[in-house]
Design a protein around this motif. Structure first.
Motif, short mmCIF file in Angstrom:
data_model
loop_
_atom_site.label_atom_id
_atom_site.label_comp_id
_atom_site.label_asym_id
_atom_site.label_seq_id
_atom_site.Cartn_x
_atom_site.Cartn_y
_atom_site.Cartn_z
N ILE A 102 3.55 11.57 10.69
CA ILE A 102 2.39 12.51 10.89
C ILE A 102 1.52 12.49 9.60
O ILE A 102 1.81 11.93 8.73
CB ILE A 102 2.85 14.09 11.04
CG1 ILE A 102 3.40 14.73 9.84
CG2 ILE A 102 3.88 14.10 12.26
CD1 ILE A 102 3.94 16.06 9.95
N GLN A 106 -3.76 15.26 10.79
CA GLN A 106 -3.21 16.05 12.10
C GLN A 106 -2.55 17.41 11.76
O GLN A 106 -2.58 18.37 12.62
CB GLN A 106 -1.77 15.04 12.63
CG GLN A 106 -2.36 13.83 13.26
CD GLN A 106 -1.10 12.60 13.56
OE1 GLN A 106 -0.18 12.71 12.87
NE2 GLN A 106 -1.49 11.99 14.67
N SER A 111 -2.32 19.04 15.32
CA SER A 111 -1.91 18.08 16.11
C SER A 111 -0.80 17.23 15.58
O SER A 111 -0.54 16.07 16.07
CB SER A 111 -2.91 17.19 16.63
OG SER A 111 -3.71 16.59 15.59
N SER A 112 0.11 17.88 14.80
CA SER A 112 1.12 16.95 14.01
C SER A 112 2.42 16.86 14.92
O SER A 112 3.24 16.01 14.56
CB SER A 112 1.41 17.68 12.67
OG SER A 112 2.13 18.82 13.00
N PRO A 143 3.17 13.34 17.82
CA PRO A 143 2.13 13.44 16.94
C PRO A 143 0.82 12.76 17.45
O PRO A 143 0.87 11.79 18.06
CB PRO A 143 2.36 12.99 15.61
CG PRO A 143 3.87 12.94 15.47
CD PRO A 143 4.38 12.85 16.84
N GLY A 144 -0.16 13.70 17.67
CA GLY A 144 -1.53 13.08 17.94
C GLY A 144 -1.61 13.04 19.70
O GLY A 144 -2.86 12.92 20.30
N SER A 266 -8.92 18.11 18.07
CA SER A 266 -7.94 18.15 19.15
C SER A 266 -7.94 19.54 19.86
O SER A 266 -8.66 20.49 19.46
CB SER A 266 -6.61 18.27 18.38
OG SER A 266 -6.19 19.42 17.47
#
Length: 352
Positions: A102, A106, A111-112, A143-144, A266
């Protein structure tokens, strides 16, 4: 009806409905203050204190963008850290593989993959064991690939900032942000001599309300200083912070960094996030319907919020003690509706 009268009526209506015990607010529209005031009580029990314009509030999650997000972005600008770096590069005690996957970016944009929260008092016997607790948790998603609003991510960011700077988070915020902006009352663990000015939060024991002690249980476990909660402030100090983000007065961040941090990065099913900032929230969208797409802000669980529209030179600061004397979940919806209505009001007047 003038904007000040409309704002006062909206806030007073919520006060009478028991949404909060008291409030302080400030509305800036087209670059000038058009409404400000205080109403109700800073404390109702066990003692009674009226709300004042200089009342100090537990900001709760406003700590995320004001302290942790701002410090991260300042350190990105100075080259001390990078949004693409991983927590393990600064926190070597983090052992799970995700600590090397991560990124700081993020973490800032929720958004991690880290879960929403982590029960520190159940997983640790003392604050020094927090990284061990993080090493035991698993990611909630890849993640992401999505987003999930995460206190855990900002707790980790606070620890990362301390490691990267070699300073405690409270001292770092005071030196890099509070002193630079001339903030008089924005701090972790406010001094006891200011107790009469501090809004009470929840009554956790009969006859004893939290006053000057952070409401969030994880931040309280960490001694009152954390990357996700713990900061206290006043409407006057927060106004200075908002002006800084608008490029007025002392600038903490370059305009390009502010734009980067406040664009949509995100999203989950209802929320849209920038870097430590909300772009939009649901179910009632505290941004309102009339602010521009450039608007951004954040809320705090205790009943605090700031929302800024750079295209309109407008912002709204609303500080309440929603969780005093008791934390009632049914007040969250009306609280968000009031926020949205005030935000719309700030940009709805053609002639101010």
């Amino acid at each position: 009806m003038g904007i000040h009268t409309q704002a006062g009526r909206m806030i007073y209506s919520c006060l009478r409905s028991g949404i909060f015990s008291g409030a302080v607010w400030r509305i800036v529209a087209k670059g000038r203050v058009v409404s400000t005031g205080s109403v109700g009580y800073a404390e109702r029990t066990p003692s009674t204190r009226p709300m004042r314009m200089d009342t100090i509030f537990d900001l709760a999650s406003l700590t995320k963008p004001i302290c942790t997000g701002t410090l991260c972005l300042m350190m990105v600008e100075s080259g001390q850290i990078s949004l693409e770096e991983h927590p393990a590069e600064y926190l070597g005690e983090l052992k799970p593989s995700w600590a090397r996957e991560i990124t700081i970016g993020q973490l800032l944009s929720h958004s991690s993959g880290l879960p929403a929260g982590i029960p520190l008092s159940k997983m640790c016997s003392k604050p020094g064991e927090i990284l061990d607790a993080f090493s035991k948790i698993e990611l909630a998603y890849e993640p992401g690939t999505r987003a999930l609003y995460s206190d855990a991510g900002f707790i980790l960011l606070g620890l990362l900032l301390e490691s990267a700077s070699g300073e405690g988070l409270a001292a770092l915020f005071n030196k890099r942000v509070a002193i630079c902006l001339g903030l008089k009352d924005t701090t972790f663990k406010p001094p006891l001599e200011n107790k009469e000015r501090i809004a009470a939060t929840e009554v956790l024991q009969p006859g004893i309300a939290l006053v000057g002690e952070v409401h969030d249980p994880n931040a309280r476990f960490m001694g009152g200083v954390s990357g996700h909660a713990g900061l206290f402030s006043t409407v006057e100090d927060l106004e200075k912070f908002c002006w800084s983000l608008l490029g007025e007065g002392e600038e903490l961040l370059s305009p390009s960094t502010v734009r980067m941090a406040t664009r949509a990065v995100s999203r989950d099913d209802g929320n849209v996030f920038g870097l430590s900032w909300f772009k939009r929230r649901s179910p009632l969208n505290p941004a309102g319907r009339m602010m521009s797409p450039a608007a951004f802000g954040h809320t705090g669980y205790t009943g605090t919020s700031i929302w800024i529209d750079p295209e309109r030179s407008a912002f709204v600061i609303l500080l309440t003690n929603r969780v005093h004397p008791h934390d009632r979940k049914e007040t969250l919806g009306p609280m968000n509706k009031l926020r949205a209505d005030l935000h719309d009001l700030s940009v709805s007047q053609k002639d101010i």
